[in-house]
Design an enzyme around this catalytic site. Structure first.
Site, mmCIF file in Angstrom:
data_model
loop_
_atom_site.group_PDB
_atom_site.id
_atom_site.type_symbol
_atom_site.label_atom_id
_atom_site.label_comp_id
_atom_site.label_asym_id
_atom_site.label_seq_id
_atom_site.Cartn_x
_atom_site.Cartn_y
_atom_site.Cartn_z
ATOM 1 N N SER A 1 4.998 2.284 -0.065
ATOM 2 C CA SER A 1 5.164 3.052 -1.295
ATOM 3 C C SER A 1 5.643 4.484 -1.062
ATOM 4 O O SER A 1 6.481 4.985 -1.822
ATOM 5 C CB SER A 1 3.861 3.054 -2.105
ATOM 6 O OG SER A 1 3.585 1.760 -2.589
ATOM 7 N N LYS B 1 -7.733 -2.236 -8.058
ATOM 8 C CA LYS B 1 -7.114 -2.469 -9.363
ATOM 9 C C LYS B 1 -8.137 -2.715 -10.465
ATOM 10 O O LYS B 1 -7.923 -2.329 -11.618
ATOM 11 C CB LYS B 1 -6.112 -3.612 -9.271
ATOM 12 C CG LYS B 1 -4.930 -3.291 -8.353
ATOM 13 C CD LYS B 1 -3.936 -4.431 -8.265
ATOM 14 C CE LYS B 1 -2.809 -4.086 -7.300
ATOM 15 N NZ LYS B 1 -1.797 -5.166 -7.222
ATOM 16 N N ASN C 1 -2.715 -0.862 -11.720
ATOM 17 C CA ASN C 1 -2.168 -0.422 -10.428
ATOM 18 C C ASN C 1 -1.510 0.957 -10.534
ATOM 19 O O ASN C 1 -0.955 1.443 -9.554
ATOM 20 C CB ASN C 1 -1.168 -1.441 -9.873
ATOM 21 C CG ASN C 1 0.172 -1.407 -10.582
ATOM 22 O OD1 ASN C 1 0.259 -1.043 -11.752
ATOM 23 N ND2 ASN C 1 1.225 -1.791 -9.877
#
Length: 274
Positions: free
Chosen positions: A19, A67, A88
């Site tokens: 990410s 989550k 998320n």
């Protein structure tokens, strides 16, 4: 808000996350002087870590196992988060807004591969990603979904969601005879190897495969599938990140970024860098 705008991805484990490469490449392209880091945070640490953030923080990306606790912490939820029970993405501020961009990431991955309408589908596994896959398939127009899971009882938690969506849900054993479907979504843990006697018949009638796992690649299942009909889970990672960036930039995952196609290409290239 004062100081440099900060964002991060949290989870446990987190060292493998791509990410930061994806987000930072997009922020450079968009001319945003934003930071984006990774931090190891478990469920027991989440509340204190969230409370410690000051007003320089814009948002968070959440991966496993956070989550569900992020879902519980959010003051507002988007439709996909409400349907899946999973968040998320958190947009920070006076109101804590929770989003699920995995659903849209799966839809975008299929659409980018030319699959824009689905009537029938098969989902392998019943873990956290399966809920997002079910909602994504509904958004693509699916009428019926067949689940194959190690623990068929785990599918029961998804039945209320299927009923809300108007999707007919059935559960069968992995070894049951397989009928033709438009798409197959594999949400099995990374590294799972199905016996050839099980996997080969599924590949023969499974339509386009979306394999949620992407490392190592190809997965054992993807290696059996006709290569022209395989979508790597990296595509979901990429497109869900694009939706997160929309949220962090605009507060809306449906509002596209400027010259978004160019930004997506830059993010894809950045993910291949060491």
């Amino acid at each position: 808000m004062t100081g440099r705008t900060r964002l991060a991805v949290w989870g446990d484990p987190i060292g493998h996350s791509r990410s930061p490469q994806l987000h930072l490449a997009a922020y450079r392209r968009l001319g945003l002087d934003w930071t984006y880091d990774r931090r190891r945070v478990g469920t027991a640490d989440f509340a204190d870590a969230l409370a410690s953030l000051d007003d320089t923080w814009r948002g968070l990306s959440l991966t496993m196992p956070l989550k569900e606790v992020a879902y519980a912490a959010a003051d507002e939820l988007d439709r996909h988060a409400s349907l899946t029970g999973a968040v998320n993405t958190l947009l920070l501020g006076e109101t804590l807004r929770g989003f699920n961009t995995d659903v849209g990431g799966i839809v975008d991955a299929f659409t980018h591969a030319g699959v824009t309408a689905v009537r029938s589908a098969r989902i392998l596994g019943a873990g956290a990603t399966a809920a997002s896959a079910l909602v994504a398939l509904s958004d693509l127009g699916v009428d019926a979904v067949e689940f194959r899971a190690r623990r068929p009882e785990a599918v029961d938690r998804l039945r209320p969601t299927a009923e809300t969506l108007g999707v007919r849900l059935t559960t069968v054993d992995f070894s049951a005879p397989a009928a033709d479907v438009d798409v197959t979504v594999a949400t099995l843990p990374s590294g799972t190897v199905l016996e050839a006697a099980v996997a080969t018949p599924l590949a023969a009638v499974g339509g386009t495969l979306f394999e949620a796992a992407y490392a190592p690649w190809p997965s054992a299942l993807a290696a059996l599938w006709p290569s022209a009909n395989v979508i790597s889970g990296f595509e979901m990672l990429l497109f869900q990140a694009v939706r997160q960036i929309r949220i962090f930039r605009h507060g809306d995952q449906q509002r596209e970024l400027p010259d978004e196609a160019v930004t997506v290409d830059i993010m894809r290239s950045a993910s291949m860098e060491d």
